[in-house]
Scaffold this motif. Sequence first.
Motif, PDB file in Angstrom:
ATOM      1  N   GLY A  31       0.945  -1.275   0.214  1.00 25.50           N
ATOM      2  CA  GLY A  31       0.467   0.013   0.084  1.00 25.50           C
ATOM      3  C   GLY A  31       0.717   1.218  -0.503  1.00 25.50           C
ATOM      4  O   GLY A  31       0.573   1.853  -1.059  1.00 25.50           O
ATOM      5  N   LEU A  32       1.882   1.483   0.390  1.00 22.24           N
ATOM      6  CA  LEU A  32       3.002   2.164   0.337  1.00 22.24           C
ATOM      7  C   LEU A  32       3.713   2.234  -0.778  1.00 22.24           C
ATOM      8  O   LEU A  32       3.723   4.215  -1.073  1.00 22.24           O
ATOM      9  CB  LEU A  32       4.081   2.495   1.712  1.00 22.24           C
ATOM     10  CG  LEU A  32       3.541   2.177   3.659  1.00 22.24           C
ATOM     11  CD1 LEU A  32       4.362   2.002   4.116  1.00 22.24           C
ATOM     12  CD2 LEU A  32       2.989   3.522   3.867  1.00 22.24           C
ATOM     13  N   ILE A  33       4.167   1.492  -1.477  1.00 24.89           N
ATOM     14  CA  ILE A  33       4.167   1.886  -2.473  1.00 24.89           C
ATOM     15  C   ILE A  33       4.044   2.037  -3.429  1.00 24.89           C
ATOM     16  O   ILE A  33       3.695   2.892  -4.493  1.00 24.89           O
ATOM     17  CB  ILE A  33       4.893   0.018  -3.105  1.00 24.89           C
ATOM     18  CG1 ILE A  33       6.341  -0.836  -1.860  1.00 24.89           C
ATOM     19  CG2 ILE A  33       5.159   0.082  -4.311  1.00 24.89           C
ATOM     20  CD1 ILE A  33       6.539  -1.843  -1.859  1.00 24.89           C
ATOM     21  N   TRP A  34       2.817   1.690  -3.189  1.00 30.84           N
ATOM     22  CA  TRP A  34       0.810   2.053  -4.063  1.00 30.84           C
ATOM     23  C   TRP A  34       1.071   3.272  -4.164  1.00 30.84           C
ATOM     24  O   TRP A  34       0.804   4.623  -5.417  1.00 30.84           O
ATOM     25  CB  TRP A  34       0.234   1.317  -3.791  1.00 30.84           C
ATOM     26  CG  TRP A  34      -1.603   1.781  -4.931  1.00 30.84           C
ATOM     27  CD1 TRP A  34      -1.118   0.939  -6.142  1.00 30.84           C
ATOM     28  CD2 TRP A  34      -2.038   3.068  -4.832  1.00 30.84           C
ATOM     29  NE1 TRP A  34      -2.570   1.446  -6.687  1.00 30.84           N
ATOM     30  CE2 TRP A  34      -2.804   2.448  -6.225  1.00 30.84           C
ATOM     31  CE3 TRP A  34      -1.961   3.695  -3.986  1.00 30.84           C
ATOM     32  CZ2 TRP A  34      -4.089   3.780  -6.310  1.00 30.84           C
ATOM     33  CZ3 TRP A  34      -3.956   5.083  -4.377  1.00 30.84           C
ATOM     34  CH2 TRP A  34      -4.239   4.473  -4.851  1.00 30.84           C
ATOM     35  N   MET A  35       1.180   4.252  -3.079  1.00 28.84           N
ATOM     36  CA  MET A  35       0.958   5.416  -2.827  1.00 28.84           C
ATOM     37  C   MET A  35       2.265   6.615  -3.153  1.00 28.84           C
ATOM     38  O   MET A  35       1.689   7.355  -3.968  1.00 28.84           O
ATOM     39  CB  MET A  35       0.760   5.552  -1.385  1.00 28.84           C
ATOM     40  CG  MET A  35      -0.629   4.979  -0.765  1.00 28.84           C
ATOM     41  SD  MET A  35      -0.871   5.862   0.861  1.00 28.84           S
ATOM     42  CE  MET A  35      -0.452   7.498   0.590  1.00 28.84           C
ATOM     43  N   LEU A  36       3.172   5.983  -2.887  1.00 35.48           N
ATOM     44  CA  LEU A  36       4.165   6.651  -3.156  1.00 35.48           C
ATOM     45  C   LEU A  36       4.638   6.835  -5.259  1.00 35.48           C
ATOM     46  O   LEU A  36       4.869   7.641  -5.715  1.00 35.48           O
ATOM     47  CB  LEU A  36       5.735   5.449  -2.904  1.00 35.48           C
ATOM     48  CG  LEU A  36       7.457   6.762  -3.159  1.00 35.48           C
ATOM     49  CD1 LEU A  36       7.293   7.764  -2.398  1.00 35.48           C
ATOM     50  CD2 LEU A  36       8.065   5.520  -2.854  1.00 35.48           C
ATOM     51  N   VAL A  37       4.084   5.725  -5.614  1.00 37.67           N
ATOM     52  CA  VAL A  37       4.341   5.881  -6.961  1.00 37.67           C
ATOM     53  C   VAL A  37       3.645   6.401  -8.269  1.00 37.67           C
ATOM     54  O   VAL A  37       3.204   6.860  -8.742  1.00 37.67           O
ATOM     55  CB  VAL A  37       4.061   4.083  -8.053  1.00 37.67           C
ATOM     56  CG1 VAL A  37       3.920   4.034  -9.159  1.00 37.67           C
ATOM     57  CG2 VAL A  37       5.245   3.283  -7.014  1.00 37.67           C
ATOM     58  N   PHE A  38       1.794   6.477  -7.312  1.00 38.51           N
ATOM     59  CA  PHE A  38       1.062   7.511  -7.792  1.00 38.51           C
ATOM     60  C   PHE A  38       0.402   8.345  -7.157  1.00 38.51           C
ATOM     61  O   PHE A  38      -0.385   8.631  -8.035  1.00 38.51           O
ATOM     62  CB  PHE A  38      -0.605   5.739  -8.344  1.00 38.51           C
ATOM     63  CG  PHE A  38       0.072   4.675  -8.522  1.00 38.51           C
ATOM     64  CD1 PHE A  38      -0.036   4.893 -10.356  1.00 38.51           C
ATOM     65  CD2 PHE A  38       0.130   3.370  -8.537  1.00 38.51           C
ATOM     66  CE1 PHE A  38       0.421   3.448 -10.856  1.00 38.51           C
ATOM     67  CE2 PHE A  38       0.455   2.267  -9.361  1.00 38.51           C
ATOM     68  CZ  PHE A  38       0.239   1.803 -10.749  1.00 38.51           C
ATOM     69  N   ASN A  39       0.497   8.693  -6.128  1.00 39.80           N
ATOM     70  CA  ASN A  39       0.154   9.447  -4.731  1.00 39.80           C
ATOM     71  C   ASN A  39       1.698  11.172  -4.633  1.00 39.80           C
ATOM     72  O   ASN A  39       1.280  11.719  -4.856  1.00 39.80           O
ATOM     73  CB  ASN A  39      -0.545   9.546  -3.992  1.00 39.80           C
ATOM     74  CG  ASN A  39      -1.658   8.396  -4.392  1.00 39.80           C
ATOM     75  OD1 ASN A  39      -1.949   8.473  -5.166  1.00 39.80           O
ATOM     76  ND2 ASN A  39      -2.525   8.020  -2.791  1.00 39.80           N
ATOM     77  N   TYR A  40       2.667  10.492  -4.673  1.00 38.48           N
ATOM     78  CA  TYR A  40       3.480  11.390  -3.614  1.00 38.48           C
ATOM     79  C   TYR A  40       4.228  11.700  -6.179  1.00 38.48           C
ATOM     80  O   TYR A  40       4.716  13.098  -5.703  1.00 38.48           O
ATOM     81  CB  TYR A  40       4.598  10.657  -2.914  1.00 38.48           C
ATOM     82  CG  TYR A  40       3.687  10.747  -1.811  1.00 38.48           C
ATOM     83  CD1 TYR A  40       3.413  11.480  -1.242  1.00 38.48           C
ATOM     84  CD2 TYR A  40       2.731   9.731  -1.302  1.00 38.48           C
ATOM     85  CE1 TYR A  40       2.996  12.038  -0.065  1.00 38.48           C
ATOM     86  CE2 TYR A  40       1.822  10.088  -0.344  1.00 38.48           C
ATOM     87  CZ  TYR A  40       2.193  11.128   0.341  1.00 38.48           C
ATOM     88  OH  TYR A  40       1.103  10.870   1.228  1.00 38.48           O
ATOM     89  N   ILE A  41       4.550  10.271  -6.717  1.00 31.99           N
ATOM     90  CA  ILE A  41       5.635  11.031  -7.299  1.00 31.99           C
ATOM     91  C   ILE A  41       5.178  12.087  -8.402  1.00 31.99           C
ATOM     92  O   ILE A  41       5.849  12.615  -9.021  1.00 31.99           O
ATOM     93  CB  ILE A  41       5.994   9.602  -8.211  1.00 31.99           C
ATOM     94  CG1 ILE A  41       7.353   9.196  -7.167  1.00 31.99           C
ATOM     95  CG2 ILE A  41       6.976   9.299  -9.099  1.00 31.99           C
ATOM     96  CD1 ILE A  41       7.900   6.715  -7.356  1.00 31.99           C
ATOM     97  N   PRO A  42       3.394  11.355  -9.432  1.00 35.59           N
ATOM     98  CA  PRO A  42       2.987  12.329  -9.964  1.00 35.59           C
ATOM     99  C   PRO A  42       3.042  14.248  -9.481  1.00 35.59           C
ATOM    100  O   PRO A  42       3.438  14.411 -10.457  1.00 35.59           O
ATOM    101  CB  PRO A  42       1.827  12.098 -10.010  1.00 35.59           C
ATOM    102  CG  PRO A  42       2.270  10.287  -9.205  1.00 35.59           C
ATOM    103  CD  PRO A  42       3.159  10.337  -8.637  1.00 35.59           C
ATOM    104  N   MET A  43       3.371  14.000  -7.862  1.00 31.36           N
ATOM    105  CA  MET A  43       3.249  15.465  -7.743  1.00 31.36           C
ATOM    106  C   MET A  43       4.274  16.627  -8.385  1.00 31.36           C
ATOM    107  O   MET A  43       4.330  17.657  -7.844  1.00 31.36           O
ATOM    108  CB  MET A  43       3.413  15.858  -6.027  1.00 31.36           C
ATOM    109  CG  MET A  43       2.246  15.558  -5.391  1.00 31.36           C
ATOM    110  SD  MET A  43       2.522  15.503  -3.788  1.00 31.36           S
ATOM    111  CE  MET A  43       0.634  14.821  -3.413  1.00 31.36           C
ATOM    112  N   GLY A  44       5.427  15.774  -8.560  1.00 27.86           N
ATOM    113  CA  GLY A  44       6.817  16.325  -9.356  1.00 27.86           C
ATOM    114  C   GLY A  44       6.117  17.313 -10.500  1.00 27.86           C
ATOM    115  O   GLY A  44       6.941  18.158 -10.954  1.00 27.86           O
TER     116      GLY A  44
END
Length: 312
Positions: A31-44
Amino acid sequence: MSVKRGAGVKQKGNLGRWWNQRYLQFMVLPGLIWMLVFNYIPMGGIIIAFKKFKITKSIAEAPWVGLQYFKEFFQDSNFSDVMINTMGISLLKLFIGFPLPIIFALLINEIRGIKFKKVTQTISYLPHFLSWVVLGGILTTWLSKEGVINDFLVTFHLLKEPVSFLGNPKYFWGVALISDIWKELGWSAILYLAAITSVDQQIYEAATVDGAGKLQKIFYVTLPSITGTIAIMLILQISGLLNSNFDQILILKNQVNISRSQVIDTYVYQVGMSLGKYSYATAVGLFKSVIALFLLLFANKTCKKLLGRSLY
């Protein structure tokens, strides 16, 4: 020395708890990896709001333009209409749509017939499971001049002649509000029903002994007991004031009612996807997110001060 030993024990305690829960921690990892890939990285990608980005070139090659796109949005001829529509529809949903699920949950809780109660709840939940695409088709048919709504209103002399509810801008806010209530009333009431069922029954029995009636129990026992749930939902509702349910508005709006149906989310979609102005659309979306953050902080602080309840 004693301080160091204490810190060591604490550290060992934290590591010990983590080790004891290692299997549960491992289950959280996907779940943490999913959030990192799809929620946080796109913030860039937010950075293109400050750059003149073209899809044929990389973000790094795009020149910096500072706050140019934010200024363009504030000077945009559509700015006032977009903000008025967004705030208007959202405030209607806040002041009318927010209390209704609470009232509905209180009424459902007072029903003593189990079968009738279950049927009522099931019927109220059903629209939630239909997508806005399906409901949009149904509403477009019902709200047309030949639709069932016009037939009903004309038959009972509530209207002199049929009107096109989606073909007249002045009806759009009402259509957006009522259709949203119809879809989400039952589902939104679930949280309040769950909170009501957790109220200690001994409090109701004590109130009965004191001679309290049903309304008094609701106002002096039930509502104070679910204040925490109401406060949390209110904070979330206020923080989302600039969100006007993108799916609903996109499905129901058309070129005739666009003067009262264009909101920030649909404007971002139109400018970004249809016109290809990615940097401008990102700047508008970022502006909305910043305002939403301030609304969240304001609502949280106000609820904490007035009700003693908050998100954090």
